[in-house]
Design an enzyme around this catalytic site. Structure first.
Site, PDB file in Angstrom:
ATOM      1  N   SER A 131      -0.333  -1.360  -4.259  1.00  0.00           N
ATOM      2  CA  SER A 131       0.797  -0.339  -3.692  1.00  0.00           C
ATOM      3  C   SER A 131       0.328   0.998  -2.993  1.00  0.00           C
ATOM      4  CB  SER A 131       1.719  -0.192  -4.709  1.00  0.00           C
ATOM      5  OG  SER A 131       2.718   0.870  -4.185  1.00  0.00           O
ATOM      6  N   LYS A 185       4.626  -5.810  -9.521  1.00  0.00           N
ATOM      7  CA  LYS A 185       4.575  -4.928  -8.338  1.00  0.00           C
ATOM      8  C   LYS A 185       6.005  -5.811  -7.860  1.00  0.00           C
ATOM      9  CE  LYS A 185       3.416  -3.164  -4.386  1.00  0.00           C
ATOM     10  NZ  LYS A 185       3.746  -3.860  -3.139  1.00  0.00           N
ATOM     11  N   HIS A 188       8.298  -3.062  -9.178  1.00  0.00           N
ATOM     12  CA  HIS A 188       7.768  -1.714  -8.350  1.00  0.00           C
ATOM     13  C   HIS A 188       8.640  -1.716  -7.317  1.00  0.00           C
ATOM     14  CE1 HIS A 188       5.536   0.276  -5.309  1.00  0.00           C
ATOM     15  NE2 HIS A 188       5.143   1.128  -6.270  1.00  0.00           N
ATOM     16  N   ASN A 189       8.769  -2.595  -6.322  1.00  0.00           N
ATOM     17  CA  ASN A 189       9.372  -2.670  -5.145  1.00  0.00           C
ATOM     18  C   ASN A 189      10.849  -2.754  -5.495  1.00  0.00           C
ATOM     19  OD1 ASN A 189       6.704  -3.038  -4.272  1.00  0.00           O
ATOM     20  ND2 ASN A 189       7.231  -4.519  -2.563  1.00  0.00           N
ATOM     21  N   GLU A 192      11.494   0.852  -5.846  1.00  0.00           N
ATOM     22  CA  GLU A 192      11.303   1.366  -4.439  1.00  0.00           C
ATOM     23  C   GLU A 192      12.547   1.434  -3.500  1.00  0.00           C
ATOM     24  OE1 GLU A 192       7.518   0.207  -2.362  1.00  0.00           O
ATOM     25  OE2 GLU A 192       8.837  -0.708  -0.776  1.00  0.00           O
TER      26      GLU A 192
END
Ligand code: 6PG
Length: 470
Positions: A131, A185, A188-189, A192
């Site tokens: 990232s 990940k 995480h997105n 986000e």
């Protein structure tokens, strides 16, 4: 540079790949790139200069032969079928114990499938989410690797060197077996998506209720970025309001079409949270809003049909203070939900995730980096078994100090027709999660009434069914 001796190989010399491999070379490792596109290969060779610490080839055999064993080959290619076809091309050229690292946003079950398939051939495969966008790849991303621990030990020195540093600590750590890296990940997105939605609706509110100009918005987000809201997304938001439009007089932001695209990771986060049974409404609504934004023509039609009240003006100073508090409150809710999902997924999929470690490697380099993550990592350090951030004693005060503004603004939005879906879902999540008693007893009664689905009682153990009177 001698052949057979390059420390690191990278396939896919697009923006991310090119920046990542240059970062590897900057850190003293020799790196060899491969791409089918001549232009990309030549550009990297030029950049490599005479020292040849970094070079590239269009020919996959030349590429594979140039690497020292066990070969460490990272793929930075678009997620999906391309990953499988690159792997197929590599298999006949690789030796036992070579390592393939997927640095893209692959779906986690694809990573599990590929790991098992390659393990059969004696090849290590692991997913490592990267990232930080192009700049992060070049100057220091946050890296989220998972898979074979043994294979990771070969890549660890390279990843630690190239990753972002938070007060000297590398923003990379082995996260767990199987697809743990890609899974982390993905979430995480999802976070986000939540943070981006919240940042954009607060901008809408500041404009509609306070009439803030782009300069004032720039200033406001810049000031927030000096305080507890300090984060990459708030920082770039402040910069965005300053950007002049090269085709006209005003600012670029005002000319950008309000349809947000997506590549899938936010949606996967929501879909998987549903599968796990973990509520993440702040993230879900962020995905829905991207979908709703795509219905531009229908929205324009409906806008004409229904219209809306003219928002009542609010005093700027009060509004900015409340907006800062509400944004901070709702940021906490997005992180809380994403981390809750990770804790649950860890049990479900056997990832053995350490939430403290994850929060730590998100403190720099990645898109959701924020001052808050240092507080979050400390909260989990104090109790790593915490199922939800909202239960951390250190967060009670932060939430209590800001929730009133969230309530005030959600009420204002509802009354004045300013859509604040991320903020209201965050508030509703908080109110529901902190309700010892919810009205779902009635749903159980209804289910039992029409379908004999049974229910449990508060005052005694067992499963009950009632013959409800009509
Ligand atoms: C990152 C980002 C990145 C992602 C983009 C676009 O961590 O660097 O998450 O991996 O691809 O943000 O995502 P969407 O196109 O789905 O918005």
């Amino acid at each position: 540079m001698e052949q057979n001796n390059y420390d690191f190989g990278l396939i896919g010399l697009g923006v991310m790949g090119r920046n990542f491999i240059l970062n590897v070379a900057d850190n003293g490792f020799s790196a060899f790139g491969h791409d089918l596109d001549d232009e990309k290969v030549n550009a990297l060779i030029q950049e490599g200069g005479d020292e040849n610490k970094v070079t590239a080839s269009r020919d996959v055999e030349t590429f594979v032969n140039a690497l020292s064993k066990p070969r460490k080959i990272m793929l930075l290619v678009p997620a999906g079928k391309i990953v499988d076809s690159v792997i197929e091309g590599l298999i006949p050229l690789l030796d036992k114990d070579d390592i393939i690292i997927d640095g893209g946003n692959s779906f986690f079950t694809d990573t599990d499938r590929r790991e098992a398939y390659l393990a059969n051939k004696g090849i290590h495969f692991f997913g490592a989410g990267v990232s930080g966008g192009a700049k992060g790849a070049r100057k220091g991303p946050s890296i989220m690797p998972g898979g074979s621990k043994e294979a990771y030990s070969y890549v660890q020195p390279i990843f630690e060197a190239v990753s972002a540093k938070f007060k000297g600590e590398p923003c990379v750590a082995y996260l767990g077996p199987k697809s743990a890296g890609n899974y982390v990940k993905m979430v995480h997105n999802g976070i986000e998506y939540g943070l981006m939605q919240l940042t954009s609706e607060i901008y809408d509110l500041l404009k509609k209720a306070g009439g803030l100009s782009n300069d004032e918005l720039h200033q406001t987000y810049a000031e927030w970025n000096e305080g507890r809201l300090q984060s990459f997304l708030v920082e770039i938001t402040s910069q965005i309001f300053k950007q002049e439009d090269e085709f006209g007089d005003g600012r670029l932001v005002d000319q950008i079409l309000d349809k947000a695209k997506q590549k899938g990771t936010g949606k996967w986060t929501s879909q998987n949270a549903m599968d796990l049974g973990i509520p993440i409404p702040s993230i879900d609504i962020a995905v829905s809003m991207r979908e709703l934004s795509a219905l531009k023509d229908e929205r324009i039609m409906a806008d004409d049909i229904y219209g809306r009240p003219e928002p009542e003006p609010l005093e700027k100073g009060d509004l900015v203070r409340m907006a800062e508090e509400a944004l901070y409150f709702s940021f906490i809710m997005s992180y809380a939900q994403g981390l809750h999902q990770l804790a649950d997924a860890s049990k479900e999929y056997g990832y053995e995730l350490n939430i403290t470690t994850i929060a730590r490697i998100w403190r720099a380099g990645c898109i959701i980096r924020a001052a808050l993550l240092d507080d979050i990592s400390k909260a989990f350090e104090a109790n790593n078994a915490l199922s939800n951030l909202l239960l951390a004693p250190a967060f009670v005060e932060k939430v209590n100090a800001t929730v009133a503004s969230a309530r005030e603004l959600v009420a204002y939005g509802a009354k004045n027709g300013v859509p604040l879906p991320g903020l209201s879902n965050s508030l509703t999540y908080f109110d529901a999660y902190t309700s010892g008693r919810l009205p779902l007893n009635l749903i159980q009664a209804q289910r039992d009434h029409f379908g004999s689905h049974t229910y449990e009682r508060l005052d005694r153990d067992g499963i009950f069914h009632t013959e409800w009177e009509d």
